[in-house]
Scaffold this motif. Structure first.
Motif, mmCIF file in Angstrom:
data_model
loop_
_atom_site.group_PDB
_atom_site.id
_atom_site.type_symbol
_atom_site.label_atom_id
_atom_site.label_comp_id
_atom_site.label_asym_id
_atom_site.label_seq_id
_atom_site.Cartn_x
_atom_site.Cartn_y
_atom_site.Cartn_z
ATOM 1 N N THR A 8 -2.057 9.928 6.034
ATOM 2 C CA THR A 8 -1.370 10.861 6.623
ATOM 3 C C THR A 8 -0.929 10.793 8.004
ATOM 4 O O THR A 8 -0.487 11.838 8.523
ATOM 5 N N GLU B 197 2.709 1.501 3.863
ATOM 6 C CA GLU B 197 3.090 2.653 2.917
ATOM 7 C C GLU B 197 3.476 2.243 1.538
ATOM 8 O O GLU B 197 3.212 3.030 0.599
ATOM 9 N N ASP B 198 4.099 1.004 1.374
ATOM 10 C CA ASP B 198 4.255 0.401 -0.005
ATOM 11 C C ASP B 198 2.974 0.354 -0.685
ATOM 12 O O ASP B 198 2.860 0.465 -2.051
ATOM 13 N N ALA C 36 6.698 3.470 9.814
ATOM 14 C CA ALA C 36 7.120 3.053 8.588
ATOM 15 C C ALA C 36 8.787 3.190 8.117
ATOM 16 O O ALA C 36 9.295 2.358 7.505
ATOM 17 N N LYS C 37 9.006 4.339 8.627
ATOM 18 C CA LYS C 37 10.229 4.927 8.148
ATOM 19 C C LYS C 37 11.415 4.170 9.247
ATOM 20 O O LYS C 37 12.470 3.617 8.943
ATOM 21 N N TRP D 210 1.874 6.551 11.950
ATOM 22 C CA TRP D 210 2.225 5.210 11.124
ATOM 23 C C TRP D 210 3.234 5.573 10.147
ATOM 24 O O TRP D 210 4.080 4.789 9.761
ATOM 25 N N ILE D 211 3.711 7.024 9.651
ATOM 26 C CA ILE D 211 4.572 7.236 8.861
ATOM 27 C C ILE D 211 5.776 6.995 9.617
ATOM 28 O O ILE D 211 7.053 6.630 8.903
ATOM 29 N N ILE E 70 -1.414 3.982 3.803
ATOM 30 C CA ILE E 70 -1.066 4.323 5.173
ATOM 31 C C ILE E 70 -1.621 5.841 5.468
ATOM 32 O O ILE E 70 -1.831 6.168 6.768
ATOM 33 N N ALA F 164 5.287 -0.462 7.164
ATOM 34 C CA ALA F 164 6.116 -0.193 5.843
ATOM 35 C C ALA F 164 5.247 -0.854 4.734
ATOM 36 O O ALA F 164 5.226 -0.374 3.573
#
Length: 102
Positions: free
Chosen positions: A39, A32-33, A47-48, A43-44, A37, A29
């Motif tokens: 594509t 991502e901020d 992060a979610k 990892w996405i 991160i 996360a």
């Protein structure tokens, strides 16, 4: 009502699992901020997942936690791990008890 025994070993294993999961999700996360991160779908997803794992402390007490109190931020994540490990252990013990009774 039958008493369901608390499984300490399962709780400790779940606790370690959730603490590691929360830590990885926190790092994802943060990445991502920061926009670093990329594509990578794994990892996405992590992060979610942090938005789910930050419940209940960070969702309910966000204004109190973010007022320059880093120790509250991290201790809230520790509490969340305890919360999820406890809930998962109780559900697992309940399901195992019901299967033994069948």
């Amino acid at each position: 009502m039958k008493h369901i025994k608390f499984n300490v070993v399962l709780f400790i294993l779940l606790l370690l699992f959730f603490w590691i999961l929360i830590f990885v999700a926190l790092i994802a996360a943060a990445a991502e901020d920061e926009g670093t991160i990329g594509t990578n779908p794994v990892w996405i997803i992590f992060a979610k997942l942090f938005y789910i794992l930050r419940f209940p402390t960070h969702t309910l007490l966000w204004e109190f936690i973010t007022n320059g109190r880093m120790y509250l931020f991290l201790s809230g994540l520790v509490f969340n791990g305890l919360f999820y490990a406890f809930i998962t252990e109780r559900i697992t013990s309940f399901i195992l008890l019901k299967k033994r009774e069948e």
